[in-house]
Scaffold this motif. Structure first.
Motif, PDB file in Angstrom:
ATOM      1  N   ASP A  60     -29.874   9.467  11.295  1.00  0.00           N
ATOM      2  CA  ASP A  60     -30.732   9.074  12.413  1.00  0.00           C
ATOM      3  C   ASP A  60     -29.998   9.008  13.751  1.00  0.00           C
ATOM      4  O   ASP A  60     -30.595   9.200  14.788  1.00  0.00           O
ATOM      5  CB  ASP A  60     -31.380   7.718  12.139  1.00  0.00           C
ATOM      6  N   PHE A  61     -28.711   8.732  13.749  1.00  0.00           N
ATOM      7  CA  PHE A  61     -27.992   8.544  15.004  1.00  0.00           C
ATOM      8  C   PHE A  61     -27.037   9.680  15.350  1.00  0.00           C
ATOM      9  O   PHE A  61     -26.262   9.585  16.288  1.00  0.00           O
ATOM     10  CB  PHE A  61     -27.236   7.204  15.003  1.00  0.00           C
ATOM     11  N   ILE A  62     -27.102  10.781  14.590  1.00  0.00           N
ATOM     12  CA  ILE A  62     -26.255  11.950  14.861  1.00  0.00           C
ATOM     13  C   ILE A  62     -27.166  13.150  15.036  1.00  0.00           C
ATOM     14  O   ILE A  62     -28.105  13.335  14.269  1.00  0.00           O
ATOM     15  CB  ILE A  62     -25.262  12.202  13.708  1.00  0.00           C
ATOM     16  N   GLY A  63     -26.872  13.967  16.018  1.00  0.00           N
ATOM     17  CA  GLY A  63     -27.660  15.177  16.245  1.00  0.00           C
ATOM     18  C   GLY A  63     -27.438  16.181  15.116  1.00  0.00           C
ATOM     19  O   GLY A  63     -28.044  16.103  14.055  1.00  0.00           O
ATOM     20  N   ASP A  64     -26.533  17.126  15.306  1.00  0.00           N
ATOM     21  CA  ASP A  64     -26.224  18.150  14.314  1.00  0.00           C
ATOM     22  C   ASP A  64     -25.267  17.576  13.276  1.00  0.00           C
ATOM     23  O   ASP A  64     -24.149  17.191  13.594  1.00  0.00           O
ATOM     24  CB  ASP A  64     -25.592  19.361  15.015  1.00  0.00           C
ATOM     25  N   ILE A  76     -28.644   2.569   6.385  1.00  0.00           N
ATOM     26  CA  ILE A  76     -28.063   2.654   7.728  1.00  0.00           C
ATOM     27  C   ILE A  76     -28.527   3.909   8.459  1.00  0.00           C
ATOM     28  O   ILE A  76     -28.054   4.206   9.552  1.00  0.00           O
ATOM     29  CB  ILE A  76     -26.518   2.577   7.705  1.00  0.00           C
ATOM     30  N   GLY A  77     -29.451   4.645   7.841  1.00  0.00           N
ATOM     31  CA  GLY A  77     -30.031   5.805   8.517  1.00  0.00           C
ATOM     32  C   GLY A  77     -29.390   7.137   8.185  1.00  0.00           C
ATOM     33  O   GLY A  77     -29.599   8.107   8.907  1.00  0.00           O
ATOM     34  N   CYS A  78     -28.634   7.216   7.088  1.00  0.00           N
ATOM     35  CA  CYS A  78     -27.990   8.473   6.687  1.00  0.00           C
ATOM     36  C   CYS A  78     -28.558   8.951   5.353  1.00  0.00           C
ATOM     37  O   CYS A  78     -28.663   8.178   4.408  1.00  0.00           O
ATOM     38  CB  CYS A  78     -26.485   8.292   6.557  1.00  0.00           C
ATOM     39  N   LEU A 127     -20.024   2.018   9.227  1.00  0.00           N
ATOM     40  CA  LEU A 127     -21.154   1.944   8.299  1.00  0.00           C
ATOM     41  C   LEU A 127     -22.164   0.886   8.737  1.00  0.00           C
ATOM     42  O   LEU A 127     -22.450  -0.078   8.028  1.00  0.00           O
ATOM     43  CB  LEU A 127     -20.659   1.625   6.885  1.00  0.00           C
ATOM     44  N   ILE A 128     -22.722   1.085   9.922  1.00  0.00           N
ATOM     45  CA  ILE A 128     -23.784   0.213  10.402  1.00  0.00           C
ATOM     46  C   ILE A 128     -24.884   1.081  10.979  1.00  0.00           C
ATOM     47  O   ILE A 128     -24.647   2.220  11.364  1.00  0.00           O
ATOM     48  CB  ILE A 128     -23.291  -0.788  11.477  1.00  0.00           C
ATOM     49  N   LYS A 129     -26.059   0.528  11.023  1.00  0.00           N
ATOM     50  CA  LYS A 129     -27.183   1.255  11.606  1.00  0.00           C
ATOM     51  C   LYS A 129     -26.932   1.405  13.096  1.00  0.00           C
ATOM     52  O   LYS A 129     -26.702   0.429  13.798  1.00  0.00           O
ATOM     53  CB  LYS A 129     -28.479   0.500  11.343  1.00  0.00           C
ATOM     54  N   GLN A 130     -26.944   2.625  13.578  1.00  0.00           N
ATOM     55  CA  GLN A 130     -26.743   2.911  14.995  1.00  0.00           C
ATOM     56  C   GLN A 130     -28.124   3.094  15.612  1.00  0.00           C
ATOM     57  O   GLN A 130     -28.994   3.714  15.027  1.00  0.00           O
ATOM     58  CB  GLN A 130     -25.935   4.205  15.169  1.00  0.00           C
TER      59      GLN A 130
END
Length: 154
Positions: free
Chosen positions: A109-113, A52-54, A145-148
């Motif tokens: 992937d979908f969170i900045g800091d 999911i990009g984490c 818990l999904i790909k953002q």
């Protein structure tokens, strides 16, 4: 010798209801089993989060036992709303003992800091049944818990 069975309307209604309930429960648990991902090992949990990009720090893993409440408070109802965005539903597990695995998020992937973010996975019988990506700050955000697909700022 012939045997005759006589069914009253009440008996037929009871048999029908029993069969219907059995079918409903079996379909419910079959669909849950098909959608839940394996989370029995640390490798499976980390691979799920990568999907999911984490990206998490494996050595930061902590775990605790919880029991999903039988009656949901307002907070649990909101939390379950987050679960439903990712096609999970904790109401199916009311009263069940589960394990929550928490990891520190290194990159997402979908969170900045990601300095204050954790990934939480709720595991029941070796299967991921819910969780979140959340900030530990007081005014923090929580993601399902999904790909953002949009990068957001916190």
């Amino acid at each position: 010798m012939k045997v005759y069975l006589i069914f009253t309307r009440k008996v037929l209604a009871l048999i029908f209801c029993t069969v219907l309930l059995f079918l409903c429960f079996s379909l419910k648990y079959k669909s849950v089993a098909q959608t839940a991902k394996n989370g029995n090992t640390q490798g499976e949990r980390i691979e799920f989060l990568r999907g999911i990009g984490c990206y998490v720090l494996a050595e930061s893993e902590t775990k605790k036992q919880i029991t999903v409440p039988v009656s949901f408070s307002d907070v649990y109802k909101v939390y379950n709303g987050v679960q439903k965005k990712a096609n999970y539903d904790l109401t199916l597990y009311k009263g069940e003992k589960c394990t929550v695995y928490t990891y520190k998020v290194r990159k997402c992937d979908f969170i900045g800091d990601t300095k204050y973010f954790n990934a939480n996975l709720i595991i029941y019988n070796g299967r991921i049944i819910g969780g979140d990506i959340s900030s530990s700050e007081l005014s923090g955000k929580m993601y399902p818990l999904i790909k953002q697909y949009e990068k957001t700022t916190t």
